[in-house]
Scaffold this motif. Structure first.
Motif, PDB file in Angstrom:
ATOM      1  N   ILE A   1       0.859  -1.173   0.000  1.00 46.87           N
ATOM      2  CA  ILE A   1       0.000   0.000   0.000  1.00 46.87           C
ATOM      3  C   ILE A   1       0.904   1.234   0.000  1.00 46.87           C
ATOM      4  CG2 ILE A   1      -1.920   1.190   1.129  1.00 46.87           C
ATOM      5  CD1 ILE A   1      -2.454  -1.834   0.459  1.00 46.87           C
ATOM      6  N   ALA A   2       0.715   2.121  -0.965  1.00 47.78           N
ATOM      7  CA  ALA A   2       1.476   3.368  -1.009  1.00 47.78           C
ATOM      8  C   ALA A   2       0.583   4.509  -0.541  1.00 47.78           C
ATOM      9  CB  ALA A   2       1.975   3.641  -2.424  1.00 47.78           C
ATOM     10  N   ILE A   3       1.108   5.339   0.350  1.00 46.07           N
ATOM     11  CA  ILE A   3       0.372   6.487   0.872  1.00 46.07           C
ATOM     12  C   ILE A   3       1.099   7.743   0.422  1.00 46.07           C
ATOM     13  CG2 ILE A   3      -0.402   7.697   2.950  1.00 46.07           C
ATOM     14  CD1 ILE A   3       0.455   4.192   3.540  1.00 46.07           C
ATOM     15  N   VAL A   4       0.370   8.636  -0.253  1.00 43.33           N
ATOM     16  CA  VAL A   4       0.954   9.903  -0.694  1.00 43.33           C
ATOM     17  C   VAL A   4       0.132  11.024  -0.074  1.00 43.33           C
ATOM     18  CG1 VAL A   4       1.591  11.354  -2.652  1.00 43.33           C
ATOM     19  CG2 VAL A   4       1.675   8.864  -2.885  1.00 43.33           C
ATOM     20  N   ASP A   5       0.746  11.762   0.855  1.00 42.69           N
ATOM     21  CA  ASP A   5       0.050  12.848   1.546  1.00 42.69           C
ATOM     22  C   ASP A   5       1.094  13.831   2.045  1.00 42.69           C
ATOM     23  OD1 ASP A   5      -1.570  14.501   3.202  1.00 42.69           O
ATOM     24  OD2 ASP A   5      -2.874  12.816   3.693  1.00 42.69           O
ATOM     25  N   ASP A   6       0.875  15.116   1.789  1.00 40.86           N
ATOM     26  CA  ASP A   6       1.833  16.118   2.245  1.00 40.86           C
ATOM     27  C   ASP A   6       1.697  16.393   3.743  1.00 40.86           C
ATOM     28  OD1 ASP A   6      -0.689  17.291   1.511  1.00 40.86           O
ATOM     29  OD2 ASP A   6       0.227  19.273   1.735  1.00 40.86           O
ATOM     30  N   ASP A   7       0.640  15.894   4.381  1.00 50.21           N
ATOM     31  CA  ASP A   7       0.423  16.048   5.817  1.00 50.21           C
ATOM     32  C   ASP A   7       1.156  14.907   6.537  1.00 50.21           C
ATOM     33  OD1 ASP A   7      -0.598  15.727   8.438  1.00 50.21           O
ATOM     34  OD2 ASP A   7      -2.540  16.569   7.874  1.00 50.21           O
ATOM     35  N   GLN A   8       2.254  15.254   7.215  1.00 50.94           N
ATOM     36  CA  GLN A   8       3.111  14.225   7.800  1.00 50.94           C
ATOM     37  C   GLN A   8       2.379  13.364   8.820  1.00 50.94           C
ATOM     38  OE1 GLN A   8       6.689  15.687   9.642  1.00 50.94           O
ATOM     39  NE2 GLN A   8       7.350  13.647  10.269  1.00 50.94           N
ATOM     40  N   SER A   9       1.572  13.960   9.682  1.00 53.28           N
ATOM     41  CA  SER A   9       0.901  13.165  10.711  1.00 53.28           C
ATOM     42  C   SER A   9      -0.105  12.199  10.088  1.00 53.28           C
ATOM     43  CB  SER A   9       0.227  14.066  11.752  1.00 53.28           C
ATOM     44  OG  SER A   9      -0.762  14.877  11.150  1.00 53.28           O
TER      45      SER A   9
ATOM     46  N   PRO B   1      11.133   2.979  -6.613  1.00 49.85           N
ATOM     47  CA  PRO B   1      11.570   1.845  -7.436  1.00 49.85           C
ATOM     48  C   PRO B   1      10.541   0.713  -7.518  1.00 49.85           C
ATOM     49  CG  PRO B   1      13.196   2.360  -5.713  1.00 49.85           C
ATOM     50  CD  PRO B   1      12.033   3.270  -5.511  1.00 49.85           C
ATOM     51  N   ASP B   2       9.714   0.555  -6.490  1.00 45.00           N
ATOM     52  CA  ASP B   2       8.721  -0.521  -6.484  1.00 45.00           C
ATOM     53  C   ASP B   2       7.337  -0.046  -6.915  1.00 45.00           C
ATOM     54  OD1 ASP B   2      10.429  -2.553  -5.757  1.00 45.00           O
ATOM     55  OD2 ASP B   2      10.098  -2.293  -3.612  1.00 45.00           O
ATOM     56  N   LEU B   3       7.270   1.047  -7.652  1.00 48.13           N
ATOM     57  CA  LEU B   3       5.974   1.593  -8.066  1.00 48.13           C
ATOM     58  C   LEU B   3       5.113   0.526  -8.741  1.00 48.13           C
ATOM     59  CD1 LEU B   3       5.204   5.022  -9.416  1.00 48.13           C
ATOM     60  CD2 LEU B   3       4.480   3.113 -10.822  1.00 48.13           C
ATOM     61  N   ARG B   4       5.695  -0.277  -9.594  1.00 44.19           N
ATOM     62  CA  ARG B   4       4.921  -1.296 -10.318  1.00 44.19           C
ATOM     63  C   ARG B   4       4.418  -2.411  -9.416  1.00 44.19           C
ATOM     64  NH1 ARG B   4       5.208  -0.747 -15.822  1.00 44.19           N
ATOM     65  NH2 ARG B   4       6.785   0.695 -16.562  1.00 44.19           N
ATOM     66  N   ARG B   5       4.992  -2.542  -8.226  1.00 43.81           N
ATOM     67  CA  ARG B   5       4.545  -3.569  -7.284  1.00 43.81           C
ATOM     68  C   ARG B   5       3.420  -3.051  -6.384  1.00 43.81           C
ATOM     69  NH1 ARG B   5       5.096  -6.291  -2.612  1.00 43.81           N
ATOM     70  NH2 ARG B   5       6.467  -4.996  -1.385  1.00 43.81           N
ATOM     71  N   THR B   6       3.112  -1.767  -6.479  1.00 44.01           N
ATOM     72  CA  THR B   6       2.093  -1.165  -5.618  1.00 44.01           C
ATOM     73  C   THR B   6       0.725  -1.767  -5.928  1.00 44.01           C
ATOM     74  OG1 THR B   6       3.358   0.892  -5.542  1.00 44.01           O
ATOM     75  CG2 THR B   6       1.047   1.010  -4.895  1.00 44.01           C
ATOM     76  N   ASP B   7       0.062  -2.283  -4.883  1.00 43.72           N
ATOM     77  CA  ASP B   7      -1.254  -2.915  -5.047  1.00 43.72           C
ATOM     78  C   ASP B   7      -2.399  -1.944  -4.810  1.00 43.72           C
ATOM     79  OD1 ASP B   7      -0.483  -5.766  -5.494  1.00 43.72           O
ATOM     80  OD2 ASP B   7       0.510  -5.452  -3.566  1.00 43.72           O
ATOM     81  N   CYS B   8      -2.125  -0.895  -4.046  1.00 44.26           N
ATOM     82  CA  CYS B   8      -3.153   0.103  -3.757  1.00 44.26           C
ATOM     83  C   CYS B   8      -2.467   1.421  -3.436  1.00 44.26           C
ATOM     84  CB  CYS B   8      -4.014  -0.348  -2.569  1.00 44.26           C
ATOM     85  SG  CYS B   8      -5.256   0.871  -2.044  1.00 44.26           S
ATOM     86  N   LEU B   9      -3.003   2.502  -3.979  1.00 46.43           N
ATOM     87  CA  LEU B   9      -2.493   3.840  -3.726  1.00 46.43           C
ATOM     88  C   LEU B   9      -3.529   4.612  -2.939  1.00 46.43           C
ATOM     89  CD1 LEU B   9      -0.564   6.264  -4.247  1.00 46.43           C
ATOM     90  CD2 LEU B   9      -1.788   6.607  -6.406  1.00 46.43           C
ATOM     91  N   VAL B  10      -3.114   5.176  -1.797  1.00 46.32           N
ATOM     92  CA  VAL B  10      -3.964   6.072  -1.023  1.00 46.32           C
ATOM     93  C   VAL B  10      -3.329   7.447  -1.145  1.00 46.32           C
ATOM     94  CG1 VAL B  10      -4.890   6.616   1.263  1.00 46.32           C
ATOM     95  CG2 VAL B  10      -4.585   4.218   0.599  1.00 46.32           C
ATOM     96  N   THR B  11      -4.031   8.380  -1.800  1.00 48.08           N
ATOM     97  CA  THR B  11      -3.416   9.689  -2.035  1.00 48.08           C
ATOM     98  C   THR B  11      -4.353  10.835  -1.683  1.00 48.08           C
ATOM     99  OG1 THR B  11      -2.287  11.110  -3.647  1.00 48.08           O
ATOM    100  CG2 THR B  11      -4.070   9.738  -4.497  1.00 48.08           C
ATOM    101  N   ASP B  12      -3.756  11.856  -1.080  1.00 45.10           N
ATOM    102  CA  ASP B  12      -4.474  13.089  -0.812  1.00 45.10           C
ATOM    103  C   ASP B  12      -4.714  13.778  -2.159  1.00 45.10           C
ATOM    104  OD1 ASP B  12      -5.631  15.198   0.547  1.00 45.10           O
ATOM    105  OD2 ASP B  12      -3.750  16.057   1.226  1.00 45.10           O
ATOM    106  N   ILE B  13      -5.844  14.448  -2.267  1.00 44.51           N
ATOM    107  CA  ILE B  13      -6.116  15.181  -3.507  1.00 44.51           C
ATOM    108  C   ILE B  13      -5.354  16.496  -3.531  1.00 44.51           C
ATOM    109  CG2 ILE B  13      -7.894  16.427  -4.805  1.00 44.51           C
ATOM    110  CD1 ILE B  13      -9.843  14.212  -4.059  1.00 44.51           C
ATOM    111  N   HIS B  14      -5.422  17.251  -2.435  1.00 45.78           N
ATOM    112  CA  HIS B  14      -4.841  18.600  -2.407  1.00 45.78           C
ATOM    113  C   HIS B  14      -3.437  18.568  -1.830  1.00 45.78           C
ATOM    114  CE1 HIS B  14      -8.621  20.503  -3.533  1.00 45.78           C
ATOM    115  NE2 HIS B  14      -9.185  19.572  -2.800  1.00 45.78           N
ATOM    116  N   MET B  15      -2.442  18.680  -2.727  1.00 46.16           N
ATOM    117  CA  MET B  15      -1.043  18.733  -2.314  1.00 46.16           C
ATOM    118  C   MET B  15      -0.336  19.780  -3.161  1.00 46.16           C
ATOM    119  SD  MET B  15      -0.058  14.678  -1.965  1.00 46.16           S
ATOM    120  CE  MET B  15      -0.547  14.246  -3.641  1.00 46.16           C
TER     121      MET B  15
END
Length: 129
Positions: free
Chosen positions: A8-16, A45-59
């Motif tokens: 699971i990859a998490i992309v969020d500019d909010d550190q907490s 490097p493992d982007l292609r292995r990512t099974d699910c992306l959780v991302t914030d919209i506003h960054m």
């Protein structure tokens, strides 16, 4: 041979938020990696292995929606959960295509996030393999 844990990859500019989500995913038995920006995730490097992306919209820089579009343009079909603290103008996110499996407004419950991640993993396993 042990089966690999879903990544699971998490992309969020909010550190907490980023660290809490990563901790939750790991506590549930998933591999989880967290990124402070869309650009950092795209260099993963493992982007292609990512099974699910959780991302914030506003960054700053590239938004979660732009990140999703970039992945589609690159031919990467990663089931994606969009999260936002500013839900008003984001109806457009619902029209992004079948890879978007969830849309959560902050604050959301752990259970709601888990439901979205499980839906993403179920969808990913249907299309891969």
């Amino acid at each position: 041979m042990p089966t690999k844990k879903p990544l699971i990859a998490i992309v969020d500019d909010d550190q907490s938020m980023r660290e809490a989500t990563r901790g939750l995913m790991r506590s549930l038995g998933f591999d989880a990696e967290a990124f402070s920006s869309a650009g950092d995730f795209l260099k993963f490097p493992d982007l292609r292995r990512t099974d699910c992306l959780v991302t914030d919209i506003h960054m700053p820089g590239m938004s979660g929606i732009d990140l999703h579009r970039r992945l589609v343009a690159l031919g990467e079909s990663i089931p994606t959960v969009l999260i936002t603290a500013y839900p008003n103008g984001d109806a457009r996110a619902h029209g992004l295509g079948s890879d978007v499996v969830g849309y959560l407004e902050k604050p959301f419950s752990e259970q709601d996030l888990l439901n979205c991640v499980r839906s993403a993993l179920a969808r990913g396993s249907d299309g891969k393999g």
